[in-house]
Design an enzyme around this catalytic site. Structure first.
Site, PDB file in Angstrom:
ATOM      1  N   HIS A  26      -4.683  -6.186   0.714  1.00 12.75           N
ATOM      2  CA  HIS A  26      -4.710  -4.914  -0.220  1.00 12.75           C
ATOM      3  C   HIS A  26      -3.306  -4.491  -0.224  1.00 12.75           C
ATOM      4  O   HIS A  26      -2.548  -4.301  -1.003  1.00 12.75           O
ATOM      5  CB  HIS A  26      -5.767  -4.143   0.227  1.00 12.75           C
ATOM      6  CG  HIS A  26      -5.727  -2.527  -0.470  1.00 12.75           C
ATOM      7  ND1 HIS A  26      -6.225  -2.700  -1.567  1.00 12.75           N
ATOM      8  CD2 HIS A  26      -4.761  -1.598  -0.414  1.00 12.75           C
ATOM      9  CE1 HIS A  26      -6.160  -1.308  -2.107  1.00 12.75           C
ATOM     10  NE2 HIS A  26      -5.308  -0.697  -1.396  1.00 12.75           N
ATOM     11  N   GLU A  27      -2.801  -4.407   1.080  1.00 17.58           N
ATOM     12  CA  GLU A  27      -1.653  -3.704   1.405  1.00 17.58           C
ATOM     13  C   GLU A  27      -0.253  -4.591   0.812  1.00 17.58           C
ATOM     14  O   GLU A  27       0.765  -4.202   0.277  1.00 17.58           O
ATOM     15  CB  GLU A  27      -1.194  -3.257   2.985  1.00 17.58           C
ATOM     16  CG  GLU A  27      -2.308  -2.352   3.226  1.00 17.58           C
ATOM     17  CD  GLU A  27      -2.136  -1.067   2.633  1.00 17.58           C
ATOM     18  OE1 GLU A  27      -1.334  -0.634   1.895  1.00 17.58           O
ATOM     19  OE2 GLU A  27      -3.208  -0.262   2.653  1.00 17.58           O
ATOM     20  N   HIS A  30       0.415  -4.082  -2.759  1.00 21.56           N
ATOM     21  CA  HIS A  30       1.308  -2.863  -3.024  1.00 21.56           C
ATOM     22  C   HIS A  30       2.805  -3.358  -2.499  1.00 21.56           C
ATOM     23  O   HIS A  30       3.563  -3.245  -3.102  1.00 21.56           O
ATOM     24  CB  HIS A  30       0.599  -1.908  -2.142  1.00 21.56           C
ATOM     25  CG  HIS A  30      -0.484  -1.113  -2.354  1.00 21.56           C
ATOM     26  ND1 HIS A  30      -0.627  -0.678  -3.785  1.00 21.56           N
ATOM     27  CD2 HIS A  30      -1.563  -0.759  -1.673  1.00 21.56           C
ATOM     28  CE1 HIS A  30      -1.878   0.040  -3.662  1.00 21.56           C
ATOM     29  NE2 HIS A  30      -2.386  -0.113  -2.724  1.00 21.56           N
TER      30      HIS A  30
END
Length: 422
Positions: A26-27, A30
């Site tokens: 997820h990170e 980003h």
């Protein structure tokens, strides 16, 4: 109900790997899209709370934090690092061969090397003009600041971020993708996990029968491995899921099977049995295939089906059909992950894929402090042609974060009650 057995190294390792992978991916979504947009990413962190490990590579500090929940990508412009430098401060500066300021030493006029120039800050612009004016011996001198200059305090360096390196300095489109990439990465991870399951363990080969267990209802009816089920009780079937659904809902009933064998279509009645949960069974398995095309289709369809199922569950929550007492928090999810780890790698991988979809969907909810909330603010900005006041937006996200923490405490308490007091 006793707490699950997490004594085994396998269960504990499974929990760490699954949750670490979900947060990392997820990170990473980003991070990669932010870097692609030219945003200065100050920190890539796994976990929350105090830092227990850190390493600096390039412009980014990679950290591991104490609490194994969540993570973050700290982008320039989202924290008050520029407040370190203020007018009237006594500082020292170091310059490169071209005369540009490379280090601003905040610990006093004598800090730093012998090459440092000391003075009092008169004014500065570290976002656009990249200039710093100092008063030295009663005379004001203005210096050009390098776009990667470092603010130094107590031995710690913080790189400045010109406006074109800050999150707020990017276009709405660039900011949208930097935020959306996190949840999207979770959907991509789920798809890849389903594909890996297919490649390792196979996927249903249409409605072809696999093993037909001797003495079972299907064997007694004359069905054989390799038969292709066309219809059951006059209802056409195209997937193995269709076959299972019809049979499971008909315990102790006789169903008419239409099947194809060696190019010929036959019909036979099958008396459905049942298991201890009163679910219909005919004692057959599905035929499996490892064909890449079928595996990819399985990855897409599984990701889509679980996404729809989770969305329906979320809808039940918002309509009141499901209450807070029915939700599980981190403790409950840890418990289930440990249990699935004991059932084999295929089950654990499927559970990880479902959790990844959950994480992606949850973050897309248009709630403050979530990615979906930030995307909602960007949508408003795009419609009105100018950004919302950062302080107001920050307050909304702060209140949303507080609400989410309260919600986590409530569902965690539910988990504790179910695990230890029921």
């Amino acid at each position: 109900m006793p707490f699950p057995n997490l004594d085994s190294v396998e269960s504990i390792l499974a929990i760490v790997v699954v949750f670490g992978a979900l947060v990392f991916v997820h990170e990473l979504g980003h991070f990669l899209l932010a870097k692609r947009a030219g945003i200065l990413c100050r920190e890539f962190a796994l976990g929350m709370g105090p830092k227990i490990f850190r390493v600096k590579r390039g412009e980014t500090e990679y950290t591991l934090r104490l609490l194994p929940i969540g993570g973050l990508v700290r982008m320039a412009g989202e924290d008050p690092e520029m407040d370190m430098l203020k007018p009237h401060m006594e500082v020292s500066i170091e310059r490169d061969a071209l005369g540009k300021v490379t280090h601003i030493l905040l610990d006093g006029p004598n800090a730093g090397s012998q090459r440092a120039i000391s003075g009092t800050v008169v004014r500065f612009d570290l976002e656009q003009a990249l200039s710093l004016t100092l008063e030295i011996d009663g005379e004001q001198r203005t210096y050009s600041v390098h776009p990667q200059a470092q603010l130094v305090s107590d031995g710690q360096e913080v790189q400045i971020a010109p406006l074109n390196r800050q999150f707020k300095g990017k276009t709405v489109s660039q900011r949208f993708w930097a935020i959306f990439a996190g949840p999207f990465a979770n959907f991509l991870l789920a798809f890849l996990l389903f594909v890996m399951i297919g490649l390792l363990y196979g996927v249903p080969n249409g409605t072809y029968l696999g093993e037909v267990r001797a003495g079972g209802p299907a064997a007694q009816a004359g069905l054989m491995e390799g038969d292709k089920v066309i219809a059951i009780q006059g209802q056409s079937v195209s997937t193995w899921k269709d076959v299972v659904q019809i049979i499971s809902q008909a315990p102790d009933k006789e169903l008419t099977f239409q099947y194809e064998r060696n190019g010929q279509v036959n019909t036979v009645p099958v008396k459905v049995g049942k298991d201890e949960n009163n679910i219909g069974k005919i004692m057959v398995t599905n035929s499996l295939t490892y064909a890449p095309g079928e595996v990819l289709k399985y990855g897409v369809s599984s990701t889509y089906e679980f996404t729809v199922m989770i969305l329906k569950s979320l809808g039940m929550l918002f309509t009141g059909a499901v209450g807070l007492n029915d939700l599980s928090g981190p403790v409950g999810i840890f418990k289930m992950t440990g249990e699935f780890a004991q059932q084999g790698m295929a089950i654990l991988m499927k559970w990880a894929a479902v959790l990844s979809i959950n994480l992606g969907l949850f973050n897309l909810l248009p709630l403050p402090a979530l990615d979906g909330g930030r995307l909602a603010f960007l949508a408003v900005e795009a419609l009105r042609g100018r950004p919302i006041d950062p302080h107001k937006e920050g307050m909304v996200h702060f209140l949303g974060f507080a609400f989410l923490m309260l919600l986590i405490l409530v569902v965690t308490w539910n988990d504790v009650q179910r695990l230890f007091f029921q």
